[in-house]
Design an enzyme around this catalytic site. Structure first.
Site: not given
Length: 166
Positions: A9, A79, A151
């Site tokens: 991420d 992501e 996260d």
């Protein structure tokens, strides 16, 4: 034989990572495996806000290289980039560029998922709330609590989404 999937991420201040290992069909279950998949590790790479951007990008580069050398993933999941406020978008894009460079240097295949694709894969609903996704991560990996910080949980969710869509 397992497949090791490394979820990322990306962010400049905090880059979340999560590594899972999934049991391939021909393999015998390993001790501690939950539903064919288990958590290997998760955490964050943090860079202090008052540090120059170049130094922060170097920290991401160095730390991500170390993690990839340590865990030797078969696949990386990132992501998919989408826009925030303009200033934040540029910083995230810079961090993401470093991530892409490191992956290319390691010759690692990667896939990208949008947040909606991850939500769909883990909850069956593309507009699920963040807490629903985090609860699904804990449940699917047999954890007694939701991984923190967010996260890291997001990175594990990315890795699980890739596992489910293999």
């Amino acid at each position: 034989m397992g497949q090791r999937i490394f979820g990322l991420d990306p962010g400049l201040a905090i880059l979340g990572f999560g590594i899972i290992e999934g049991l391939l069909p021909e393999a015998a279950p390993a001790p501690g495996m939950q539903e064919g998949v288990s958590v290997v590790d998760f955490g964050v790479i943090e860079t202090p806000a008052k540090t120059p951007v170049g130094d922060r990008l170097c920290t991401i580069y160095t730390d991500l290289n170390s993690l990839l050398e340590q865990y030797k993933p078969d696949l990386v999941v990132i992501e998919k980039f989408f826009f925030y406020r303009m200033a934040n978008t540029i910083l995230v894009a810079q961090a993401r560029g470093v991530v892409m460079l490191v992956l290319a240097q390691h010759n690692l295949p990667y896939v990208e998922f949008t947040p909606a694709q991850v939500k769909q894969a883990l909850t069956g609903y593309g507009n699920a709330e963040k807490i629903e996704v985090q609860e699904a991560v804990a449940r699917e990996l047999g954890l007694d609590r939701i991984p923190r910080p967010d996260d890291a949980a997001d990175a594990l969710a990315l890795a699980l989404a890739a596992w489910y869509q293999r």
